[in-house]
Design a protein around this motif. Structure first.
Motif, PDB file in Angstrom:
ATOM      1  N   ARG A 147      45.410  66.014 -62.903  1.00 20.58           N
ATOM      2  CA  ARG A 147      46.228  66.226 -64.033  1.00 20.58           C
ATOM      3  C   ARG A 147      47.590  65.098 -64.047  1.00 20.58           C
ATOM      4  O   ARG A 147      47.887  64.457 -65.084  1.00 20.58           O
ATOM      5  N   GLU A 148      48.010  65.012 -62.926  1.00 25.91           N
ATOM      6  CA  GLU A 148      49.359  64.000 -62.887  1.00 25.91           C
ATOM      7  C   GLU A 148      48.836  62.630 -63.043  1.00 25.91           C
ATOM      8  O   GLU A 148      49.243  61.884 -63.799  1.00 25.91           O
ATOM      9  N   VAL A 149      47.437  62.297 -62.365  1.00 28.60           N
ATOM     10  CA  VAL A 149      47.012  60.856 -62.855  1.00 28.60           C
ATOM     11  C   VAL A 149      46.789  60.826 -64.183  1.00 28.60           C
ATOM     12  O   VAL A 149      47.038  59.773 -64.573  1.00 28.60           O
ATOM     13  N   ALA A 150      45.821  61.496 -64.652  1.00 28.68           N
ATOM     14  CA  ALA A 150      45.451  61.293 -66.011  1.00 28.68           C
ATOM     15  C   ALA A 150      46.661  61.202 -67.066  1.00 28.68           C
ATOM     16  O   ALA A 150      46.696  60.611 -67.789  1.00 28.68           O
ATOM     17  N   LEU A 151      47.714  62.349 -66.946  1.00 27.71           N
ATOM     18  CA  LEU A 151      48.731  62.235 -67.811  1.00 27.71           C
ATOM     19  C   LEU A 151      49.724  61.167 -67.498  1.00 27.71           C
ATOM     20  O   LEU A 151      50.718  60.864 -68.476  1.00 27.71           O
ATOM     21  N   GLY A 152      49.849  60.685 -66.284  1.00 35.55           N
ATOM     22  CA  GLY A 152      51.006  59.793 -65.985  1.00 35.55           C
ATOM     23  C   GLY A 152      50.464  58.340 -65.945  1.00 35.55           C
ATOM     24  O   GLY A 152      50.477  57.664 -66.969  1.00 35.55           O
ATOM     25  N   ALA A 153      50.014  57.752 -64.916  1.00 31.93           N
ATOM     26  CA  ALA A 153      49.323  56.600 -64.635  1.00 31.93           C
ATOM     27  C   ALA A 153      48.448  56.015 -65.899  1.00 31.93           C
ATOM     28  O   ALA A 153      48.019  55.123 -66.224  1.00 31.93           O
ATOM     29  N   GLY A 154      47.769  57.306 -66.139  1.00 32.34           N
ATOM     30  CA  GLY A 154      46.474  57.196 -67.170  1.00 32.34           C
ATOM     31  C   GLY A 154      46.698  56.401 -68.412  1.00 32.34           C
ATOM     32  O   GLY A 154      45.939  56.169 -69.120  1.00 32.34           O
ATOM     33  N   GLU A 155      47.930  56.551 -68.811  1.00 32.61           N
ATOM     34  CA  GLU A 155      48.666  56.105 -70.181  1.00 32.61           C
ATOM     35  C   GLU A 155      48.194  54.799 -70.014  1.00 32.61           C
ATOM     36  O   GLU A 155      48.100  53.964 -71.340  1.00 32.61           O
ATOM     37  N   ASP A 156      48.079  53.950 -69.108  1.00 32.68           N
ATOM     38  CA  ASP A 156      48.272  52.637 -68.992  1.00 32.68           C
ATOM     39  C   ASP A 156      46.657  52.097 -69.032  1.00 32.68           C
ATOM     40  O   ASP A 156      46.406  50.818 -68.706  1.00 32.68           O
ATOM     41  N   PHE A 157      45.729  52.894 -68.924  1.00 31.32           N
ATOM     42  CA  PHE A 157      44.313  52.780 -68.724  1.00 31.32           C
ATOM     43  C   PHE A 157      43.569  53.209 -70.073  1.00 31.32           C
ATOM     44  O   PHE A 157      42.770  54.113 -69.997  1.00 31.32           O
ATOM     45  N   VAL A 158      43.673  52.713 -70.921  1.00 32.16           N
ATOM     46  CA  VAL A 158      43.001  52.987 -72.187  1.00 32.16           C
ATOM     47  C   VAL A 158      41.923  52.188 -72.424  1.00 32.16           C
ATOM     48  O   VAL A 158      41.760  51.082 -72.526  1.00 32.16           O
TER      49      VAL A 158
END
Length: 174
Positions: A147-158
């Protein structure tokens, strides 16, 4: 350090666990449609699942790169930073795709369903982890990290569906 991908290919028990409960197959790295990252960073499919989903390494480097998962229905999420983190997720919580709220209760219910079908799941998981030289943590820890990865850094990986320029929908929402 030996490649974890090579270790999975060489360790039959680990490969069987990851292919079975983990639904992770190193022979399925091609995605069903043409996609790219909005940032323009490199995207390399390296594994897939039985439903047409694909695991991608993002950016340059080797197995320490961020890992994005895209399903065949137009959803995607950054799910791990590096292959060791991804494999821990798949070993500890192979039911991660069924999680919506990421609560201990939800995970326990999904785990119980898996254990009902695969009574020796935990023993097989532990042998697979040992064969790969991976230390495991609890379900709560791996799901919190997801959840942390998806909602944090994940925003930069569209992820973008290239032919039409549309972004994939986030698989994990706050």
């Amino acid at each position: 350090m030996e490649s974890l991908i090579a270790a999975v290919r060489e360790q039959d028990e680990a490969a069987r666990f990851l292919a079975g409960p983990g639904d992770f197959d190193l022979d399925r790295g091609d995605h069903v449609e043409e996609v790219h990252l909005a940032s323009g960073a490199a995207l390399e499919g390296f594994a897939g699942d039985g439903a047409g989903g694909t695991y991608f390494f993002c950016g340059e480097g080797s197995e320490e790169r961020p890992v994005l998962y895209a399903d065949s229905e137009g959803g995607s999420a950054l799910i791990a930073i590096g292959l060791p983190e991804l494999l821990r997720l798949l070993l500890v919580a192979p039911w991660w795709r069924g999680c919506q709220a990421f609560t201990a209760e939800e995970s326990r219910k999904l785990a119980d369903e898996y254990l009902e079908d695969i009574p020796d799941l935990l023993a097989r998981r532990d042998r697979a982890a040992a064969a790969l030289g991976l230390d495991l943590c609890t379900e709560a820890v791996v799901l919190d990290r997801l959840r942390e990865v998806a909602l944090g850094a994940g925003e930069d990986f569209v992820l973008i569906f290239t032919p039409e320029g549309y972004p994939y929908e986030p698989l994990i929402r706050s």
